[in-house]
Design a protein around this motif. Structure first.
Motif, PDB file in Angstrom:
ATOM      1  N   PRO A 119     -22.598  54.508   6.553  1.00 23.74           N
ATOM      2  CA  PRO A 119     -23.611  55.501   6.179  1.00 23.74           C
ATOM      3  C   PRO A 119     -23.208  56.904   6.645  1.00 23.74           C
ATOM      4  N   ALA A 120     -23.753  57.916   5.985  1.00 23.57           N
ATOM      5  CA  ALA A 120     -23.443  59.307   6.342  1.00 23.57           C
ATOM      6  C   ALA A 120     -23.857  59.620   7.772  1.00 23.57           C
ATOM      7  N   SER A 121     -24.884  58.950   8.272  1.00 24.56           N
ATOM      8  CA  SER A 121     -25.370  59.207   9.635  1.00 24.56           C
ATOM      9  C   SER A 121     -24.374  58.794  10.711  1.00 24.56           C
ATOM     10  N   GLU A 122     -23.276  58.152  10.321  1.00 24.49           N
ATOM     11  CA  GLU A 122     -22.241  57.767  11.279  1.00 24.49           C
ATOM     12  C   GLU A 122     -21.223  58.881  11.504  1.00 24.49           C
ATOM     13  N   PHE A 123     -21.385  60.013  10.830  1.00 27.33           N
ATOM     14  CA  PHE A 123     -20.406  61.088  10.918  1.00 27.33           C
ATOM     15  C   PHE A 123     -20.932  62.275  11.726  1.00 27.33           C
ATOM     16  N   VAL A 124     -20.000  62.993  12.328  1.00 25.23           N
ATOM     17  CA  VAL A 124     -20.279  64.286  12.947  1.00 25.23           C
ATOM     18  C   VAL A 124     -19.233  65.267  12.446  1.00 25.23           C
ATOM     19  N   VAL A 125     -19.599  66.545  12.451  1.00 28.37           N
ATOM     20  CA  VAL A 125     -18.646  67.598  12.104  1.00 28.37           C
ATOM     21  C   VAL A 125     -18.462  68.499  13.316  1.00 28.37           C
ATOM     22  N   ALA A 126     -17.277  69.088  13.423  1.00 25.15           N
ATOM     23  CA  ALA A 126     -16.938  69.938  14.564  1.00 25.15           C
ATOM     24  C   ALA A 126     -15.885  70.951  14.122  1.00 25.15           C
ATOM     25  N   PRO A 127     -15.696  72.012  14.893  1.00 25.50           N
ATOM     26  CA  PRO A 127     -14.626  72.944  14.561  1.00 25.50           C
ATOM     27  C   PRO A 127     -13.269  72.254  14.608  1.00 25.50           C
ATOM     28  N   PHE A 128     -12.366  72.655  13.752  1.00 25.54           N
ATOM     29  CA  PHE A 128     -11.000  72.144  13.795  1.00 25.54           C
ATOM     30  C   PHE A 128     -10.231  72.898  14.866  1.00 25.54           C
ATOM     31  N   LEU A 129      -9.613  72.157  15.769  1.00 20.71           N
ATOM     32  CA  LEU A 129      -8.839  72.758  16.861  1.00 20.71           C
ATOM     33  C   LEU A 129      -7.355  72.662  16.512  1.00 20.71           C
ATOM     34  N   PRO A 130      -6.691  73.782  16.276  1.00 25.49           N
ATOM     35  CA  PRO A 130      -5.321  73.761  15.758  1.00 25.49           C
ATOM     36  C   PRO A 130      -4.227  73.708  16.820  1.00 25.49           C
ATOM     37  N   GLY A 131      -4.620  73.691  18.098  1.00 22.21           N
ATOM     38  CA  GLY A 131      -3.620  73.806  19.161  1.00 22.21           C
ATOM     39  C   GLY A 131      -3.013  72.483  19.591  1.00 22.21           C
ATOM     40  N   ARG A 132      -2.469  72.460  20.803  1.00 22.06           N
ATOM     41  CA  ARG A 132      -1.749  71.305  21.328  1.00 22.06           C
ATOM     42  C   ARG A 132      -2.666  70.094  21.484  1.00 22.06           C
ATOM     43  N   ASP A 133      -2.059  68.902  21.480  1.00 27.59           N
ATOM     44  CA  ASP A 133      -2.796  67.642  21.462  1.00 27.59           C
ATOM     45  C   ASP A 133      -2.279  66.771  22.604  1.00 27.59           C
ATOM     46  N   PHE A 134      -3.173  66.417  23.539  1.00 27.46           N
ATOM     47  CA  PHE A 134      -2.769  65.687  24.736  1.00 27.46           C
ATOM     48  C   PHE A 134      -3.481  64.345  24.861  1.00 27.46           C
ATOM     49  N   CYS A 135      -2.781  63.391  25.447  1.00 28.01           N
ATOM     50  CA  CYS A 135      -3.381  62.146  25.945  1.00 28.01           C
ATOM     51  C   CYS A 135      -3.223  62.176  27.462  1.00 28.01           C
ATOM     52  N   VAL A 136      -4.332  62.062  28.171  1.00 27.70           N
ATOM     53  CA  VAL A 136      -4.327  62.102  29.629  1.00 27.70           C
ATOM     54  C   VAL A 136      -4.831  60.766  30.170  1.00 27.70           C
ATOM     55  N   CYS A 137      -4.042  60.137  30.992  1.00 27.71           N
ATOM     56  CA  CYS A 137      -4.443  58.880  31.636  1.00 27.71           C
ATOM     57  C   CYS A 137      -4.594  59.115  33.131  1.00 27.71           C
ATOM     58  N   THR A 138      -5.677  58.614  33.687  1.00 30.64           N
ATOM     59  CA  THR A 138      -5.941  58.809  35.114  1.00 30.64           C
ATOM     60  C   THR A 138      -6.348  57.495  35.764  1.00 30.64           C
ATOM     61  N   VAL A 139      -6.076  57.390  37.035  1.00 34.85           N
ATOM     62  CA  VAL A 139      -6.489  56.241  37.850  1.00 34.85           C
ATOM     63  C   VAL A 139      -7.326  56.756  39.014  1.00 34.85           C
ATOM     64  N   TRP A 140      -8.451  56.093  39.253  1.00 34.91           N
ATOM     65  CA  TRP A 140      -9.385  56.488  40.315  1.00 34.91           C
ATOM     66  C   TRP A 140      -9.648  55.299  41.230  1.00 34.91           C
ATOM     67  N   GLN A 141      -9.946  55.602  42.491  1.00 31.08           N
ATOM     68  CA  GLN A 141     -10.284  54.568  43.471  1.00 31.08           C
ATOM     69  C   GLN A 141     -11.570  54.970  44.179  1.00 31.08           C
ATOM     70  N   ASN A 142     -12.678  54.312  43.807  1.00 27.59           N
ATOM     71  CA  ASN A 142     -13.969  54.556  44.445  1.00 27.59           C
ATOM     72  C   ASN A 142     -14.323  56.038  44.496  1.00 27.59           C
ATOM     73  N   GLY A 143     -14.174  56.709  43.384  1.00 30.95           N
ATOM     74  CA  GLY A 143     -14.555  58.113  43.292  1.00 30.95           C
ATOM     75  C   GLY A 143     -13.460  59.100  43.606  1.00 30.95           C
ATOM     76  N   GLU A 144     -12.351  58.623  44.133  1.00 31.99           N
ATOM     77  CA  GLU A 144     -11.245  59.507  44.493  1.00 31.99           C
ATOM     78  C   GLU A 144     -10.175  59.468  43.407  1.00 31.99           C
ATOM     79  N   PHE A 145      -9.775  60.643  42.962  1.00 29.75           N
ATOM     80  CA  PHE A 145      -8.710  60.735  41.966  1.00 29.75           C
ATOM     81  C   PHE A 145      -7.385  60.343  42.597  1.00 29.75           C
ATOM     82  N   ALA A 146      -6.664  59.410  41.965  1.00 34.92           N
ATOM     83  CA  ALA A 146      -5.404  58.911  42.522  1.00 34.92           C
ATOM     84  C   ALA A 146      -4.188  59.502  41.820  1.00 34.92           C
TER      85      ALA A 146
END
Length: 238
Positions: A119-146
């Motif tokens: 259905p159309a209600s499953e879509f959202v629209v947003a500005p197109f961002l033309p810049g760099r594209d990143f994947c960031v992976c992080t690991v945390w331990q009980n609230g502390e960034f590792a």
């Protein structure tokens, strides 16, 4: 289960969603979060609302209510030559592309509705961002960034088969040592956890896209699962 499994490692949003409903049936160590938290981040519009609520940097995400009213949704975006449309749920850039006109958006959603029942209600629209594209992976331990590692998507997999020429899976990528995408990802992850009164714990993967002035925006976060491209963690580093 009677296989004496030591660790459960989820590799898709569907697996995380199913397992989070039945934590008492997981007879192994795991990183499956609360089900309410999973539901919230897997809905990309609800995730945007949480980022906005907690003061994280965002671009407008406008929900579409119907094919007939998509013009009004697009009119609320900053004026540019194109915009981004995507589904609220799903992975692998399902139903996502950049478009230029409301007419194209109506055709796009009509096809997904007629051929896939979306259905159309499953879509959202947003500005197109033309810049760099990143994947960031992080690991945390009980609230502390590792630890956090980044790769930058340079060329997209199956680029010729995609209407937008883009996607979430890279055909060519590079690891980078810049830390500002990690800081943006950390803020988004902390916002998600603050909404539920929890602390970040385990593995979190964020996608970030940049504007043409190099400002990075977190567009989605995956919790409880590992991306197929997580081998970039093999890179030696602190």
């Amino acid at each position: 289960m009677h296989d004496k499994v030591d660790v459960l490692i989820a590799n898709s949003d569907k697996e995380v969603s199913v397992w989070s409903k039945h934590p008492d049936r997981i007879p192994a160590k795991h990183l499956i979060p609360l089900h309410d938290q999973v539901e919230m981040v897997q809905d990309k519009y609800r995730f945007f609302e949480i980022l906005q609520k907690h003061g994280c940097r965002t671009v407008p995400n406008i929900p579409v209510t119907s094919i007939e009213t998509v013009d009004k949704a697009i009119a609320q975006l900053p004026k540019h030559d194109r915009f981004w449309i995507r589904m609220r749920n799903g992975s692998g850039s399902l139903g996502a592309t950049w478009l230029k006109t409301p007419e194209q958006a109506r055709k796009w959603m009509s096809l997904w509705n007629e051929l896939r029942g979306i259905p159309a209600s499953e879509f959202v629209v947003a500005p197109f961002l033309p810049g760099r594209d990143f994947c960031v992976c992080t690991v945390w331990q009980n609230g502390e960034f590792a630890v956090g590692k980044i790769y930058e998507r340079l060329v997209y997999w199956a680029v010729r088969d995609s209407l937008s020429g883009m996607g979430s899976s890279p055909d060519s990528a590079r690891t980078v040592s810049e830390t500002w995408p990690i800081e943006a990802a950390k803020a988004a992850i902390q916002a998600v956890c603050a909404e539920f009164g929890t602390k970040p714990h385990g593995f979190y993967q964020c996608d970030l896209k940049c504007s043409d002035d190099r400002t990075a925006y977190v567009t989605e976060v995956n919790i409880g699962r590992f991306p197929q491209t997580s081998t970039h963690f093999d890179r030696v580093g602190k």
